[in-house]
Design an enzyme around this catalytic site. Structure first.
Site, PDB file in Angstrom:
ATOM      1  N   ASP A 180      27.081  63.556  18.029  1.00 18.89           N
ATOM      2  CA  ASP A 180      26.943  63.270  19.205  1.00 18.89           C
ATOM      3  C   ASP A 180      25.215  63.128  19.650  1.00 18.89           C
ATOM      4  OD1 ASP A 180      27.153  63.826  22.266  1.00 18.89           O
ATOM      5  OD2 ASP A 180      25.892  65.308  21.953  1.00 18.89           O
ATOM      6  N   LEU A 261      25.162  66.497  29.180  1.00 15.70           N
ATOM      7  CA  LEU A 261      24.601  65.438  29.925  1.00 15.70           C
ATOM      8  C   LEU A 261      23.740  64.542  28.983  1.00 15.70           C
ATOM      9  CD1 LEU A 261      22.869  67.424  32.978  1.00 15.70           C
ATOM     10  CD2 LEU A 261      24.846  66.049  32.832  1.00 15.70           C
ATOM     11  N   ARG A 262      23.848  64.752  27.624  1.00 18.69           N
ATOM     12  CA  ARG A 262      23.164  63.676  26.851  1.00 18.69           C
ATOM     13  C   ARG A 262      23.690  62.470  26.969  1.00 18.69           C
ATOM     14  NH1 ARG A 262      23.461  66.325  22.222  1.00 18.69           N
ATOM     15  NH2 ARG A 262      21.435  67.113  22.065  1.00 18.69           N
ATOM     16  N   ALA A 263      25.009  62.170  27.067  1.00 23.10           N
ATOM     17  CA  ALA A 263      25.433  60.782  27.398  1.00 23.10           C
ATOM     18  C   ALA A 263      24.835  60.041  28.531  1.00 23.10           C
ATOM     19  CB  ALA A 263      26.970  60.805  27.437  1.00 23.10           C
TER      20      ALA A 263
END
Length: 366
Positions: A180, A261-263
């Site tokens: 990720d 919330l990285r995406a």
């Protein structure tokens, strides 16, 4: 280029391209059938804060060829290879022992992260790399800074590079916690279209026959890529996101059931980089759509279980409640569910088994 052999991409013993004496590198502009990979690499080159690109695919799909081709478009053209057997000191840097022994002073000896600054740091078979090295790589790739606090050394230096990791799924997967952290991911496939396959082979043969002439034929396109990357980097701070762009990013990430919330952040940055590369005046929903697959490919989760809000919308119906069951059966199920924890079977009576040779005690001894 897709289908190129690994042998054409070997580095010298230092892990760097040999400069003017090295063999010519297959031009980025001449890659065939790799549109999605080219886009992801260009976005990472424009905004190194994306966290790099993970390329997954079978052997012989030219993963290393594309990585080396991108390095030729960057300011210093530096291509640094991280071997699987490298130590952590070799990667992040450590105390310069020679200086300590000679002068008695503390001096920092830079590692591969420092040498890859403004270039490409390439990791072949990143899924086989020790987790500690992958963590250090991804931290530096996302922040652009390498900080070393060890062996009496406290040192920080810029480490802005394009991280490119490749892997063959047949040789094992990368841990979900690490996969990720890569900003973008591209999954390559074998080429089974005859025309594409022939074009790949013809381009490779032409390059092997006359590398200098082949590169000269694509020099104008290469120069155009260099100018557009430089201009896009300068335009990044001038581009912002309106509410429509934010809404589309949120919808895509929610639909993919991503963690955290990285995406969202990566998708916004990737869309901005694409808009800058296209010299657009603003980031639009179309830019978001163009980068969504590369952002969500390795983050998308299966919708095996419904979210709590979905269960409430459906009235809390459970799979055990068959619409065709009798009312008496549903009442019995409701009663048993109230007495037991959800997910556990109710207790069932078991037959007693007599035990032989047991001497009963007197009542007062009990």
């Amino acid at each position: 280029m897709n289908g190129a052999t690994r042998g054409a991409d070997d580095l010298n013993g230092t892990g760097f391209a040999s400069g003017a004496s090295a063999r010519p590198v297959f031009p980025f502009a001449a890659l065939v059938g790799q549109a999605s990979l080219q886009q992801a690499l260009l976005l990472a080159a424009i905004d190194s804060g994306l966290g790099g690109v993970l390329i997954s695919g079978p052997r012989g799909t030219a993963k290393s060829t594309a990585a080396r081709a991108l390095a030729e478009l960057l300011p210093e053209g530096q291509f640094v290879n991280l071997p699987l057997g490298a130590s952590e000191d070799r990667l992040i840097g450590t105390l310069d022992i020679e200086t300590v022994l000679r002068d008695g002073s503390v001096r920092f000896s830079p590692g591969l992260l420092a040498r890859a600054h403004r270039g490409v740091l390439y990791v072949d078979e990143v899924n086989l790399l020790p987790d500690a090295l992958v963590d250090a790589l991804l931290d530096a790739a996302a922040s652009g800074v390498n900080t070393v606090e060890r062996d009496g050394v406290s040192h920080s230096h810029d480490a802005s590079f394009v991280l490119i990791g490749t892997m063959n799924p047949e040789e094992g997967e990368l841990r979900p916690q690490l996969i990720d952290r890569f900003g973008l991911m591209v999954e390559l496939q074998n080429a089974f279209e005859p025309q594409v396959r022939q074009a790949i082979v013809k381009a490779r043969l032409a390059f092997d026959h006359d590398p200098a002439g082949f590169c000269a034929a694509h020099a104008a396109q290469q120069a155009s890529y260099v100018r557009r990357i430089r201009a896009a980097r300068a335009a990044l701070p001038l581009l912002s996101f309106d509410d429509a762009v934010h809404a589309r990013v949120s919808a895509l990430c929610i639909d993919a059931a991503v963690d955290g919330l990285r995406a969202d952040l990566v998708m916004l940055r990737a869309a901005r980089a694409l808009a800058a590369f296209e010299q657009a005046d603003a980031v639009t929903v179309r830019h978001v759509e163009c980068v969504a697959d590369a952002v969500l490919l390795h983050r998308r989760r299966q919708h095996d279980a419904q979210r709590p809000d979905q269960e409430q919308q459906q009235g809390g119906t459970r799979p055990h409640e068959d619409a065709g069951s009798a009312p008496g059966d549903q009442a019995a199920f409701a009663t048993s569910s109230a007495d037991t924890d959800w997910g556990y079977m109710p207790p069932e009576p078991a037959a007693a088994v007599p035990v032989k040779s047991v001497i009963p005690l007197d009542a007062k001894k009990r």
